[in-house]
Motif scaffolding. Structure first.
Motif: not given
Length: 380
Positions: A314-333
């Motif tokens: 997961g990603v800590y709440e203060p992290v830039d959301r676009e960066l968080a989503y980019n990383w999350t998308r790759d993880m899910l893939t």
């Protein structure tokens, strides 16, 4: 006479079926794909009484089911379930069993995770209290762990093997991998004597790192095991601004995918963190890097022919959301490519998507992204 023969045959068949069901290694239907951790409730929390009782309610389980999750991981701590004399503290046990009942009601499987015990805390080394971890050097501490699971088993063995699993310790930190392997064998043997077919979640040494999975010795011939690892890399992204980590002191920009920290941002950073920061100025992080870091865990699951599970990410709440989503998308893939089950860290705390205090989503796009991948396909 014929009636007696018929009844005897029925009794014999039932006895045989019961014997097969209780044979060690007999399969069950504990199958998982998309989940989340119900963290900072029965673990890592000082809340007691009404505040603890109200923290997780039936509507939380109903919400998770409606969103598309198929299971939850429930971390629990020794200090909430037993006092210092080893006496059970009833309210926590009631909350746990109620949670399992509610999870079943809303078609969510559940993993009971013994998260922190008095003889072992996964973050003790980082907090300068390495001596607090006596688990791997004390026979008494190891027997205490087994005794805790005897009591948990006594309370939970009535739950179907298809719906409840046990994770007997979170993020082991043993100085030698063999110390963890020996403890795995001990606890596995003790639990199998009582519950031959319960699914057991077993993680790798050193904070359940994917890279140490190759050192894990998995009990042979037991197909009711799920292998578990945790993943928060690169931490400068996932823990950006996290006060409890050295890298959390960095205030410059982070990029993902690509090289995470530019030369300009590195030069402007405080000298006190440059040693921790330097690797992020040279290494490229992207989906291929994630695949590479998962390879030992994937290989272990293939070797033992077992389900692989990422129990925390997961990603800590203060992290830039676009960066968080980019990383999350790759993880899910990558999870979907290799059929890796997962539970996010977490549901409603500082890595979560739900705000319990205000009873609303704090990151609805994150949930939609999490639910965009493959879902659980039940056996037909």
């Amino acid at each position: 006479m014929k009636r007696n023969i018929f009844l005897s045959a029925i009794f014999f068949l039932a006895l045989m079926l019961s014997s097969c069901a209780n044979k060690p290694g007999a399969g069950n239907n504990f199958r998982i794909k998309r989940g989340t951790n119900l963290s900072h409730w029965l673990s890592q929390s000082e809340a007691r009484g009404e505040m603890r009782r109200l923290h997780i309610q039936e509507d939380d389980f109903e919400r998770l089911q409606q969103l598309g999750f198929d299971f939850v991981r429930i971390p629990i701590d020794e200090v909430q379930f037993w006092d210092e004399q080893g006496k059970k503290l009833p309210e926590a046990w009631d909350l746990l069993t109620n949670a399992l009942n509610l999870a079943r009601k809303h078609n969510l499987r559940a993993i009971v995770d013994l998260h922190i015990i008095r003889s072992h805390y996964f973050n003790a080394v980082n907090e300068g209290d390495k001596a607090a971890n006596t688990l791997f050097t004390s026979d008494k501490a190891q027997q205490d762990l087994i005794n805790m699971w005897y009591q948990l088993s006594d309370a939970l063995k009535g739950y179907s093997n298809d719906w409840v699993a046990y994770e007997f310790m979170n993020e082991p930190v043993a100085e030698d991998h063999e110390q963890w392997n020996q403890l795995v064998a001990k606890v596995h043997k003790a639990l199998r004597e009582r519950e031959p077919n319960r699914t057991l979640i077993i993680g790798s040494n050193l904070w359940q790192s994917a890279g140490t999975m190759k050192y894990l010795k998995v009990p042979e011939g037991d197909k009711n095991i799920i292998l578990s690892f945790h993943y928060y890399n690169p931490s400068i992204l996932t823990h950006y601004g996290a006060w409890w980590t050295p890298i959390g002191k960095y205030k410059g920009k982070v990029h993902y995918p690509g090289v995470l920290v530019s030369p300009e941002d590195y030069a402007a950073a405080p000298d006190s963190i440059k040693k921790d920061l330097e690797p992020y100025t040279k290494e490229t992080w992207n989906i291929d890097r994630i695949r590479e870091e998962f390879k030992d865990a994937i290989a272990a699951a293939k070797k033992y022919d077992l389900q692989l599970f990422c129990g925390e990410w997961g990603v800590y709440e203060p992290v830039d959301r676009e960066l968080a989503y980019n990383w999350t998308r790759d993880m899910l893939t990558v999870f979907d490519e290799f059929d890796i089950a997962w539970t996010t860290w977490c549901y409603d705390a500082d890595f979560g998507f739900w705000d319990q205090q205000h009873h609303q989503f704090k990151d609805r796009p994150l949930v939609e992204l999490l639910m965009s991948g493959k879902k659980l396909e039940e056996k037909k």
